[in-house]
Design a protein around this motif. Structure first.
Motif, PDB file in Angstrom:
ATOM      1  N   ALA A 122     -13.331  57.029   1.738  1.00  0.00           N
ATOM      2  CA  ALA A 122     -12.266  57.752   1.035  1.00  0.00           C
ATOM      3  C   ALA A 122     -11.032  57.893   1.926  1.00  0.00           C
ATOM      4  CB  ALA A 122     -12.761  59.130   0.600  1.00  0.00           C
ATOM      5  N   VAL A 123     -11.244  58.124   3.221  1.00  0.00           N
ATOM      6  CA  VAL A 123     -10.107  58.232   4.154  1.00  0.00           C
ATOM      7  C   VAL A 123      -9.392  56.887   4.251  1.00  0.00           C
ATOM      8  CG1 VAL A 123      -9.458  58.620   6.564  1.00  0.00           C
ATOM      9  CG2 VAL A 123     -11.142  60.120   5.469  1.00  0.00           C
ATOM     10  N   VAL A 124     -10.176  55.817   4.366  1.00  0.00           N
ATOM     11  CA  VAL A 124      -9.591  54.476   4.479  1.00  0.00           C
ATOM     12  C   VAL A 124      -8.826  54.124   3.193  1.00  0.00           C
ATOM     13  CG1 VAL A 124     -10.127  52.014   4.698  1.00  0.00           C
ATOM     14  CG2 VAL A 124     -11.276  53.688   6.165  1.00  0.00           C
ATOM     15  N   ALA A 125      -9.408  54.471   2.037  1.00  0.00           N
ATOM     16  CA  ALA A 125      -8.728  54.195   0.762  1.00  0.00           C
ATOM     17  C   ALA A 125      -7.406  54.956   0.694  1.00  0.00           C
ATOM     18  CB  ALA A 125      -9.626  54.578  -0.411  1.00  0.00           C
ATOM     19  N   ALA A 126      -7.399  56.203   1.179  1.00  0.00           N
ATOM     20  CA  ALA A 126      -6.165  56.998   1.170  1.00  0.00           C
ATOM     21  C   ALA A 126      -5.119  56.375   2.091  1.00  0.00           C
ATOM     22  CB  ALA A 126      -6.465  58.433   1.588  1.00  0.00           C
ATOM     23  N   LEU A 127      -5.554  55.899   3.257  1.00  0.00           N
ATOM     24  CA  LEU A 127      -4.611  55.259   4.179  1.00  0.00           C
ATOM     25  C   LEU A 127      -4.101  53.948   3.600  1.00  0.00           C
ATOM     26  CD1 LEU A 127      -6.175  56.015   7.630  1.00  0.00           C
ATOM     27  CD2 LEU A 127      -3.797  56.392   7.002  1.00  0.00           C
ATOM     28  N   SER A 128      -4.986  53.219   2.914  1.00  0.00           N
ATOM     29  CA  SER A 128      -4.571  51.975   2.287  1.00  0.00           C
ATOM     30  C   SER A 128      -3.471  52.243   1.263  1.00  0.00           C
ATOM     31  CB  SER A 128      -5.773  51.308   1.617  1.00  0.00           C
ATOM     32  OG  SER A 128      -5.367  50.182   0.901  1.00  0.00           O
ATOM     33  N   ARG A 129      -3.557  53.397   0.605  1.00  0.00           N
ATOM     34  CA  ARG A 129      -2.507  53.784  -0.347  1.00  0.00           C
ATOM     35  C   ARG A 129      -1.304  54.405   0.350  1.00  0.00           C
ATOM     36  NH1 ARG A 129      -4.473  56.649  -5.848  1.00  0.00           N
ATOM     37  NH2 ARG A 129      -5.571  54.889  -6.741  1.00  0.00           N
ATOM     38  N   ARG A 130      -1.405  54.569   1.653  1.00  0.00           N
ATOM     39  CA  ARG A 130      -0.350  55.200   2.470  1.00  0.00           C
ATOM     40  C   ARG A 130      -0.082  56.607   1.949  1.00  0.00           C
ATOM     41  NH1 ARG A 130       1.839  50.849   5.999  1.00  0.00           N
ATOM     42  NH2 ARG A 130       0.179  49.397   5.594  1.00  0.00           N
ATOM     43  N   ALA A 131      -1.165  57.344   1.731  1.00  0.00           N
ATOM     44  CA  ALA A 131      -1.086  58.660   1.112  1.00  0.00           C
ATOM     45  C   ALA A 131      -1.806  59.692   1.977  1.00  0.00           C
ATOM     46  CB  ALA A 131      -1.711  58.604  -0.285  1.00  0.00           C
TER      47      ALA A 131
END
Lengths: 322, 216
Positions: A170-179
């Motif tokens: 979930a953290v990686v997905a958030a970073l991928s979204r730059r969020a």
């Protein structure tokens, strides 16, 4: 007749000629720098991932080659007692798109730099970056942008906090979204929430040239990541003086694409206005040990099908063919 | 439209109604005459930047495909669609709750006890995630509008829907029995446009954040 999305479209005259020319040019570039060609089988029998094109060969489920790095890794680990130091490849790959309307990768050209585990890797990383820096000029792109990242900037803090599985995803997905706000939401109530959110904000605060590295100082993990910062700084010092005209170099601290695979520096090539990256790669030191070989590796792949699509839709981004 | 025209996708409906007045007197103010017409591409106060007015469910697709470089959309829509795009800021406005709502006399325990629970919703993904967290199973009844009617007319036992003030629920004799999540407006960007032309997009994204959130 059924209407089908052309995931595997035919190439007509000019596109076919361009593909042949680009493959030859890039393989010539790799050969001139000591990279020898390997051509792994088009039919793979390894564990087949989702998205591969599968079929039965007699009673055995097999797949068309979906990725060169994985196909090459199997070939190298099976065949060589010690790693050949430089290899290159060119050919077709077959995989289904994530989204039904999305065009997928079909033709790839790339190179890999292999070493026994424990050898200094910094020079190999810079060598690969230099190889990639020449690609836009060889393909006739009027201008391009090279993004330098490092998967360890996210991987190491997550490991240090003991964050694995769904929460880390979930953290990686958030970073991928730059969020960074999504990082905060994902870690709500977790002891590392404030630290990792501050880290995400630091990684995302700058997206520019070499000065971007300074943003790491604001991270709670600045000391943990000093080696990576220093490695990136040395790479930049080596690359900036030889930067070709019309190639811009940017530092992307929040590059998390392929984080499950990459372990260190990452490279991505973009053209201004392109909707997808045109080449990508990096260091993946966990691949060969997983196949029983104590080797480390890095490489990049030029996504020729995306370049062909770009040449068709945005010819203004390319020099006139001579 | 040329490659040099930069498109921003703005939502129609509830979020759009809040958004348009906030943009007035900013560099991204929408042309009032075009807004009153049926034109779908609206010039802004900044030359070379135009706005597309789109339904929320369509908007992420235009941005993910790179047709629009930036967009504003509710996080509830983003969570349902799971598109590959960047989410640059939580803009704060348009805040609402995603709630389980039922007739006033029905409690959450009543719903849990139903052997065959039927939930009507426009948000199947968020509803399934909540059911999984709660260890419940239910039949989902997909709807695209006026979900409030479903429990009143017996189509479902309850609904999962967005609640802002609660006025619509009250008007239909419904109440919130559980809050599943929260939603607000998000600034999204096309991954390719943002990463390949940051010098062009970042100032515009900053201007939108400043106009809508009051900070740079």
């Amino acid at each position: 007749m059924a209407v089908r999305t052309p995931h595997f479209p035919d190439l007509l005259f000019s596109a076919a000629a361009r593909l042949r020319k680009w493959e030859g040019t890039l393989m010539g570039h790799f050969a001139a720098h000591g990279y020898r060609e390997l051509h792994p089988s088009l039919v793979l029998r390894e564990a087949v991932p989702d998205g591969a094109l599968r079929f039965f060969d007699g009673d055995e489920l097999v797949a068309l080659r979906w990725d060169f790095t994985m196909a090459l890794a199997g070939l190298l680990a099976r065949t060589f007692p010690a790693p050949p130091d430089r290899v290159a490849y060119a050919g077709a790959v077959f995989r289904r798109p994530v989204q039904p309307w999305e065009a997928v990768e079909r033709f790839e050209v790339g190179c890999e730099r292999l070493q026994p585990e424990g050898e200094p890797a910094a020079e190999a990383d810079v060598e690969l970056a230099r190889m990639l820096m020449a690609v836009p000029g060889l393909l006739g792109l009027k201008s391009a942008i090279l993004h330098l990242g490092n998967a360890a900037l996210v991987r190491r803090p997550l490991e240090a906090e003991g964050l694995f599985g769904e929460l880390a995803d979930a953290v990686v997905a958030a970073l991928s979204r730059r969020a960074p706000h999504r990082v905060r939401e994902a870690l709500d109530g977790h002891p590392s929430a404030a630290r990792l959110t501050a880290h995400a904000e630091a990684l995302l605060s700058e997206f520019d040239g070499p000065g971007t590295l300074g943003a790491l100082a604001a991270s709670p993990y600045a000391a943990l990541l000093e080696e990576e910062r220093s490695h990136m700084d040395r790479a930049l010092q080596a690359l900036l003086p030889i930067l070709p005209p019309n190639l811009e170099l940017r530092v992307d601290l929040a590059d998390v694409a392929g984080l499950g695979f990459y372990t260190g520096p990452t490279l991505r090539l973009w053209a201004p206005g392109a909707q997808q990256e045109l080449a990508a790669g990096g260091r993946y030191d966990r691949l060969f040990p997983g196949l029983g070989r104590p080797w480390q590796a890095a490489g990049f792949c030029v996504r020729l099908s995306r370049l062909l699509d770009l040449a068709a839709t945005r010819p203004d981004l390319f020099e006139e063919p001579r | 439209m040329t490659h040099s025209t930069l498109l921003i996708a703005f939502p129609k409906g509830r979020l759009g109604d809040e958004l348009v007045p906030k943009l007035a007197h900013t560099p991204l103010a929408l042309d009032p005459a075009a807004l009153k017409s049926r034109v779908l591409q609206i010039p802004t106060a900044t030359p070379g930047v135009a706005a597309l007015l789109l339904k929320g469910a369509d908007l992420p697709r235009y941005v993910a495909a790179g047709v629009a470089s930036l967009g504003i959309v509710g996080s509830d829509t983003l969570d349902e669609m799971d598109m590959d795009l960047l989410e640059l800021a939580d803009l704060g406005f348009g805040a609402c709750r995603l709630s389980l709502c039922a007739k006033a006399e029905v409690t959450l325990e009543d719903l849990r006890a139903r052997p065959h629970l039927r939930l009507a919703t426009k948000f199947p993904k968020a509803t399934e995630a909540w059911l999984s967290r709660e260890g419940l199973t239910a039949e989902l009844v997909p709807l695209s509008s006026s979900a409030e009617l479903a429990p009143l007319l017996g189509l479902a036992d309850a609904i999962v829907d967005l609640v802002q003030t609660g006025g619509t629920l009250k008007a239909h004799g419904l109440v919130e029995t559980a809050i599943l999540g929260r939603s607000s407006a998000r600034l999204v960007a096309a991954r390719g446009a943002y990463l390949s032309e940051p010098g062009r997009l970042r100032p515009l994204a900053g201007a939108l954040i400043a106009a809508l959130k009051g900070q740079d």
